[in-house]
Design a protein around this motif. Structure first.
Motif, PDB file in Angstrom:
ATOM      1  N   GLY A  35       0.782  -1.216   0.000  1.00  0.00           N
ATOM      2  CA  GLY A  35       0.000   0.000   0.000  1.00  0.00           C
ATOM      3  C   GLY A  35       0.819   1.274   0.000  1.00  0.00           C
ATOM      4  O   GLY A  35       2.049   1.236  -0.048  1.00  0.00           O
ATOM      5  N   TRP A  36       0.089   2.372   0.022  1.00  0.00           N
ATOM      6  CA  TRP A  36       0.677   3.707   0.060  1.00  0.00           C
ATOM      7  C   TRP A  36       0.284   4.398   1.360  1.00  0.00           C
ATOM      8  O   TRP A  36      -0.885   4.359   1.764  1.00  0.00           O
ATOM      9  CB  TRP A  36       0.194   4.536  -1.124  1.00  0.00           C
ATOM     10  N   PHE A  37       1.256   5.030   1.962  1.00  0.00           N
ATOM     11  CA  PHE A  37       1.058   5.806   3.170  1.00  0.00           C
ATOM     12  C   PHE A  37       1.648   7.189   2.939  1.00  0.00           C
ATOM     13  O   PHE A  37       2.440   7.391   2.026  1.00  0.00           O
ATOM     14  CB  PHE A  37       1.742   5.117   4.360  1.00  0.00           C
ATOM     15  N   ARG A  38       1.254   8.139   3.768  1.00  0.00           N
ATOM     16  CA  ARG A  38       1.817   9.475   3.615  1.00  0.00           C
ATOM     17  C   ARG A  38       2.031  10.126   4.973  1.00  0.00           C
ATOM     18  O   ARG A  38       1.375   9.773   5.953  1.00  0.00           O
ATOM     19  CB  ARG A  38       0.901  10.358   2.759  1.00  0.00           C
ATOM     20  N   GLN A  39       2.971  11.057   4.983  1.00  0.00           N
ATOM     21  CA  GLN A  39       3.272  11.773   6.209  1.00  0.00           C
ATOM     22  C   GLN A  39       3.366  13.260   5.912  1.00  0.00           C
ATOM     23  O   GLN A  39       4.366  13.736   5.354  1.00  0.00           O
ATOM     24  CB  GLN A  39       4.576  11.276   6.823  1.00  0.00           C
ATOM     25  N   CYS A  95       5.748   3.898  -0.066  1.00  0.00           N
ATOM     26  CA  CYS A  95       5.262   2.592  -0.466  1.00  0.00           C
ATOM     27  C   CYS A  95       5.634   1.602   0.633  1.00  0.00           C
ATOM     28  O   CYS A  95       6.727   1.698   1.215  1.00  0.00           O
ATOM     29  CB  CYS A  95       5.923   2.205  -1.785  1.00  0.00           C
ATOM     30  N   ALA A  96       4.729   0.664   0.917  1.00  0.00           N
ATOM     31  CA  ALA A  96       4.991  -0.291   1.986  1.00  0.00           C
ATOM     32  C   ALA A  96       4.457  -1.663   1.631  1.00  0.00           C
ATOM     33  O   ALA A  96       3.497  -1.788   0.857  1.00  0.00           O
ATOM     34  CB  ALA A  96       4.349   0.190   3.290  1.00  0.00           C
ATOM     35  N   ALA A  97       5.054  -2.666   2.223  1.00  0.00           N
ATOM     36  CA  ALA A  97       4.603  -4.041   2.051  1.00  0.00           C
ATOM     37  C   ALA A  97       4.807  -4.788   3.360  1.00  0.00           C
ATOM     38  O   ALA A  97       5.777  -4.538   4.083  1.00  0.00           O
ATOM     39  CB  ALA A  97       5.383  -4.720   0.928  1.00  0.00           C
ATOM     40  N   ASP A  98       3.892  -5.666   3.660  1.00  0.00           N
ATOM     41  CA  ASP A  98       3.995  -6.479   4.873  1.00  0.00           C
ATOM     42  C   ASP A  98       3.710  -7.926   4.488  1.00  0.00           C
ATOM     43  O   ASP A  98       2.553  -8.292   4.259  1.00  0.00           O
ATOM     44  CB  ASP A  98       3.008  -5.992   5.923  1.00  0.00           C
ATOM     45  N   ILE A  99       4.767  -8.735   4.421  1.00  0.00           N
ATOM     46  CA  ILE A  99       4.600 -10.108   3.966  1.00  0.00           C
ATOM     47  C   ILE A  99       3.949 -10.997   5.026  1.00  0.00           C
ATOM     48  O   ILE A  99       3.594 -12.132   4.734  1.00  0.00           O
ATOM     49  CB  ILE A  99       5.947 -10.702   3.517  1.00  0.00           C
ATOM     50  N   ARG A 107      -5.856  -1.080   7.832  1.00  0.00           N
ATOM     51  CA  ARG A 107      -5.964  -0.952   9.291  1.00  0.00           C
ATOM     52  C   ARG A 107      -4.764  -1.581   9.995  1.00  0.00           C
ATOM     53  O   ARG A 107      -4.314  -1.096  11.038  1.00  0.00           O
ATOM     54  CB  ARG A 107      -7.251  -1.608   9.769  1.00  0.00           C
ATOM     55  N   ARG A 108      -4.223  -2.661   9.432  1.00  0.00           N
ATOM     56  CA  ARG A 108      -3.235  -3.442  10.177  1.00  0.00           C
ATOM     57  C   ARG A 108      -1.791  -3.064   9.884  1.00  0.00           C
ATOM     58  O   ARG A 108      -0.907  -3.303  10.697  1.00  0.00           O
ATOM     59  CB  ARG A 108      -3.452  -4.920   9.888  1.00  0.00           C
ATOM     60  N   MET A 109      -1.513  -2.500   8.713  1.00  0.00           N
ATOM     61  CA  MET A 109      -0.128  -2.124   8.405  1.00  0.00           C
ATOM     62  C   MET A 109       0.291  -0.935   9.267  1.00  0.00           C
ATOM     63  O   MET A 109      -0.505  -0.029   9.533  1.00  0.00           O
ATOM     64  CB  MET A 109       0.024  -1.791   6.918  1.00  0.00           C
ATOM     65  N   ASN A 110       1.537  -0.925   9.683  1.00  0.00           N
ATOM     66  CA  ASN A 110       2.019   0.183  10.505  1.00  0.00           C
ATOM     67  C   ASN A 110       3.519   0.372  10.279  1.00  0.00           C
ATOM     68  O   ASN A 110       4.209  -0.535   9.828  1.00  0.00           O
ATOM     69  CB  ASN A 110       1.722  -0.076  11.985  1.00  0.00           C
ATOM     70  N   PRO A 111       4.020   1.590  10.571  1.00  0.00           N
ATOM     71  CA  PRO A 111       5.425   1.920  10.263  1.00  0.00           C
ATOM     72  C   PRO A 111       6.446   1.056  10.990  1.00  0.00           C
ATOM     73  O   PRO A 111       7.614   1.032  10.613  1.00  0.00           O
ATOM     74  CB  PRO A 111       5.539   3.384  10.690  1.00  0.00           C
ATOM     75  N   ARG A 112       6.026   0.353  12.036  1.00  0.00           N
ATOM     76  CA  ARG A 112       6.988  -0.443  12.820  1.00  0.00           C
ATOM     77  C   ARG A 112       7.266  -1.802  12.185  1.00  0.00           C
ATOM     78  O   ARG A 112       8.236  -2.465  12.533  1.00  0.00           O
ATOM     79  CB  ARG A 112       6.469  -0.655  14.243  1.00  0.00           C
TER      80      ARG A 112
END
Length: 126
Positions: A35-39, A95-99, A107-112
């Motif tokens: 997904g995509w996140f922004r700050q 851009c982020a990915a959580d395998i 809801r579940r993806m997070n920067p940590r």
């Protein structure tokens, strides 16, 4: 390992469009949350749009109807088409990915956790 590299950011006037791309390399043969996140400046990172492992998209309320997330599976590129941009969309986009996660990604993806790119700046002027 998964490497993510964003591109496509820039400066536009309100009402304009940009298309962000995220090239993934490494562990790309399985499906998982992406997904995509922004700050925004001085604020916390927030979710913008994500794809579940089955391709189901989820959008933040603030971008619904204006942004579209998609993935080119053949090229391992994640896109974010952003239309009708507003000054409040100004932020660093990641851009982020959580395998380890497959569903309910926004809801579940997070920067940590997971893998993150270095970001691309989007600036929208009024």
């Amino acid at each position: 390992q998964l490497r993510l590299v964003e591109s496509g950011g820039g400066s536009v006037q309100a009402g304009g469009s940009l298309r962000l791309s995220c090239q993934a390399s490494g562990y790309t043969h399985e499906s998982y949350c992406m997904g995509w996140f922004r700050q925004p400046p001085g604020q916390e990172r927030e979710g913008v749009a994500t794809l579940d492992e089955d391709g189901t998209p989820t959008y933040a309320e603030s971008v619904k109807g204006r942004f579209t997330i998609s993935k080119d599976n053949a090229k391992n590129i994640l896109h974010l088409q952003m239309n009708n941009l507003k000054p409040e969309d100004t932020a660093m986009y990641f851009c982020a990915a959580d395998i380890e996660r497959l569903r309910d990604c926004l809801r579940r993806m997070n920067p940590r956790d997971g893998y993150w790119g270095k970001g691309t700046q989007v600036t929208v002027s009024s």
